[in-house]
Design a protein around this motif. Structure first.
Motif: not given
Length: 344
Positions: A1-12, A48-55, A58-64
């Motif tokens: 999931m850490e691979l999507y952190r940069a994309e999530a921060e870019a969207d936020c 479905t099995w990745e929804s909690r980790a992805f959530t 996203i919340l950690n990226a937005a909290c920054s």
């Protein structure tokens, strides 16, 4: 999931940039940008099995963006973003927002500033998150695991979101200048009264005469320089970047020449440990042929080379010893006849 952190921060970051362009800190402006970008669909791509980790990601990226060093406008947008993401997530039960205890003081200061500026929608959103127990208070900002990296790689902060330094303007205000002026005048009067009785005190000066005007001019100059810095950076961006690259290349070349230009010499305390090896050309060739480390000879080969056995001992040693000979009786030993007994 850490691979999507940069994309999530870019969207936020893109969402908050559009929210900042509106020039308003109201939730209605944020809601308009949220619906235009259809940001609620960000959870639809996760399995479905990745929804909690992805959530959680996203919340950690937005909290920054909810914490310093960002400006008040961006932090308010980060609060609205956390509120919207928390209520739109697909994980059940809902994933909480991780907040360290050391950062909670900054959150309360944000609430206090919002109350002072009468931004009651900010206060309402924050208290709603607290009421729904959306915050998970922890000791560390990130989860500590056994094989986690010591330094977490983070993306570069957006310069437009960072709050400009305003501490000099907050410290040196008109009230402080008036108070300093009154203290300065009082000091001058007391000094004049004392110097009239004693001539030796007239040369003593514990404060500068033009302190108040110089302090005011310094703060004004800093404020002007702060607002003209962006214009100068835009005009000389290409030249400054080229100059920075050339300086960096020159510095690296100097470091390499200094590192490879001097031979390494052992210190005096370790010179007795140096060992000189005297090897022949054949051994060197064998070592180069076989590799960096020579092959160690077997114990049998070393024994045949070092142990010298001559005469019949070598022949006897080469013969095989029969175990049956150790139990055979010698020919000189006589066999005793069994005793007979007569019955009376």
């Amino acid at each position: 999931m850490e691979l999507y952190r940069a994309e999530a921060e870019a969207d936020c970051e893109e969402l908050l940039k559009r929210f900042k362009e509106t020039g308003s800190v109201r939730f209605e402006a944020f809601k308009t940008v949220w619906r235009e970008m259809k940001f609620s669909q960000i959870f639809y791509g996760a399995a479905t099995w990745e929804s909690r980790a992805f959530t959680r990601l996203i919340l950690n990226a937005a909290c920054s963006f909810f914490l310093p060093p960002f400006s008040f406008h961006v932090r308010v947008g980060g609060l609205y973003l956390l509120h919207s993401l928390y209520h739109c997530q697909t994980a059940a039960p809902p994933e909480q927002i991780r907040v360290a205890l050391k950062d909670w003081g900054d959150v309360k200061k944000l609430e206090k500033d919002a109350v002072g500026a009468q931004h009651y929608d900010v206060v309402y959103i924050l208290r709603q998150l607290v009421f729904h127990k959306a915050f998970h208070f922890t000791a560390m900002p990130a989860t500590l695991t056994f094989k986690s990296k010591r330094k977490v790689e983070r993306s570069a902060l957006c310069d437009d979101f960072i709050e400009r330094t305003s501490r000099p303007q907050e410290l040196v205000n008109m009230e402080l200048l008036e108070e300093l002026s009154n203290v300065h005048e009082l000091y001058e009067k007391m000094k004049a009264s004392v110097s009239s009785t004693s001539d030796s005190v007239s040369s003593v000066s514990l404060i500068r005469k033009n302190l108040i005007p110089e302090l005011r001019d310094a703060v004004v100059d800093f404020y002007k320089w702060q607002h003209t810095e962006d214009v100068e950076d835009d005009s000389g961006e290409g030249t400054s970047s080229q100059q920075e690259c050339s300086d960096r290349a020159t510095l690296l070349a100097a470091i390499k020449s200094k590192a490879f230009g001097h031979t390494t010499e052992a210190c005096k305390s370790r010179r007795h440990r140096q060992v000189e090896l005297d090897v022949t050309s054949n051994e060197v060739a064998d070592v180069r042929r076989r590799g960096s480390r020579p092959v160690k000879r077997s114990l049998k080969a070393r024994t045949l080379t070092n142990v010298n056995v001559s005469g019949d001992l070598w022949t006897d040693a080469a013969d095989t010893t029969m175990i049956s000979r150790l139990t055979t009786l010698s020919s000189e030993e006589t066999v005793r006849s069994p005793k007979t007994f007569k019955c009376s």
